[in-house]
Scaffold this motif. Structure first.
Motif, short mmCIF file in Angstrom:
data_model
loop_
_atom_site.label_atom_id
_atom_site.label_comp_id
_atom_site.label_asym_id
_atom_site.label_seq_id
_atom_site.Cartn_x
_atom_site.Cartn_y
_atom_site.Cartn_z
N VAL A 90 4.76 54.01 73.46
CA VAL A 90 5.68 53.68 72.42
C VAL A 90 5.09 53.37 71.04
O VAL A 90 4.39 52.62 71.00
CB VAL A 90 6.63 52.73 72.86
CG1 VAL A 90 7.93 52.66 72.04
CG2 VAL A 90 7.23 53.09 74.45
N LEU A 91 5.72 54.16 69.82
CA LEU A 91 4.82 53.81 68.62
C LEU A 91 5.83 52.72 67.94
O LEU A 91 7.11 53.02 68.11
CB LEU A 91 4.86 55.09 67.94
CG LEU A 91 3.74 56.18 68.59
CD1 LEU A 91 3.77 57.38 67.50
CD2 LEU A 91 2.50 55.64 68.83
N PHE A 95 7.39 60.12 72.19
CA PHE A 95 5.78 60.30 71.88
C PHE A 95 4.88 60.89 73.33
O PHE A 95 5.10 60.48 74.15
CB PHE A 95 5.03 59.26 71.60
CG PHE A 95 3.53 59.29 71.01
CD1 PHE A 95 3.36 59.91 69.83
CD2 PHE A 95 2.56 58.79 71.67
CE1 PHE A 95 2.07 60.07 69.25
CE2 PHE A 95 1.43 58.86 71.16
CZ PHE A 95 1.01 59.62 70.01
N GLU A 96 4.34 62.32 72.96
CA GLU A 96 3.92 63.03 74.13
C GLU A 96 4.58 63.33 75.08
O GLU A 96 4.17 63.30 76.22
CB GLU A 96 2.53 62.26 74.36
CG GLU A 96 1.61 61.86 73.40
CD GLU A 96 0.34 60.79 73.78
OE1 GLU A 96 0.69 59.89 74.73
OE2 GLU A 96 -0.47 60.97 73.22
N ARG A 106 6.84 60.59 62.48
CA ARG A 106 6.31 61.97 62.47
C ARG A 106 7.06 62.63 63.60
O ARG A 106 6.53 63.31 64.16
CB ARG A 106 5.02 61.94 62.55
CG ARG A 106 4.14 61.22 61.48
CD ARG A 106 2.76 61.33 61.44
NE ARG A 106 2.09 60.36 60.60
CZ ARG A 106 0.65 60.27 60.53
NH1 ARG A 106 0.12 60.64 61.28
NH2 ARG A 106 0.45 59.34 59.37
N GLY A 107 8.48 62.76 63.59
CA GLY A 107 9.23 63.56 64.50
C GLY A 107 9.32 62.67 65.99
O GLY A 107 9.89 63.40 66.74
N THR A 108 8.64 61.60 66.11
CA THR A 108 8.93 60.88 67.64
C THR A 108 9.68 59.70 67.26
O THR A 108 9.73 59.13 66.44
CB THR A 108 7.61 60.74 68.18
OG1 THR A 108 6.67 59.77 67.31
CG2 THR A 108 6.78 62.00 68.10
#
Length: 101
Positions: free
Chosen positions: A75-76, A36-37, A17-19
């Motif tokens: 970290v996803l 992310f964030e 999703r863009g990260t």
């Protein structure tokens, strides 16, 4: 810093999703980066990490939290990578922290 000629024992990454998130585990260290964030791609200061955990993020991603004294880096990763990520991080960093929830 790992020798650039040495390959990681585990290399996981996800664009979600863009990260972007990536974790590389070497025999004696972990390198991670995340957007992310964050305002941009950020290197996780793994030398300052006091603990880590893996938490559900969504139905299609898990969140690896690297906890430092003053902030947490997330970290996803793909849900399918959760088990191997847990095993690799536990070997390199020790047991995870208890769940935050």
């Amino acid at each position: 810093m790992p020798d650039p000629s040495v390959s990681p024992t585990l290399d996981l990454q996800l664009t979600w999703r863009g990260t972007f998130g990536r974790i590389r585990v070497y025999d004696d260290t972990v390198r991670a980066e995340t957007s992310f964030e964050r305002d941009g791609l950020t290197q996780v200061p793994t030398e300052r990490v006091t603990g880590w955990r893996i938490e559900p993020c969504d139905f299609d991603a898990v969140c690896v939290e690297f906890v430092c004294t003053d902030e947490t880096f997330r970290v996803l990763l793909d849900t399918g990578d959760e088990r191997v990520a847990r095993l690799g991080l536990e070997r390199a960093l020790g047991a995870p922290l208890p769940s935050a929830s």
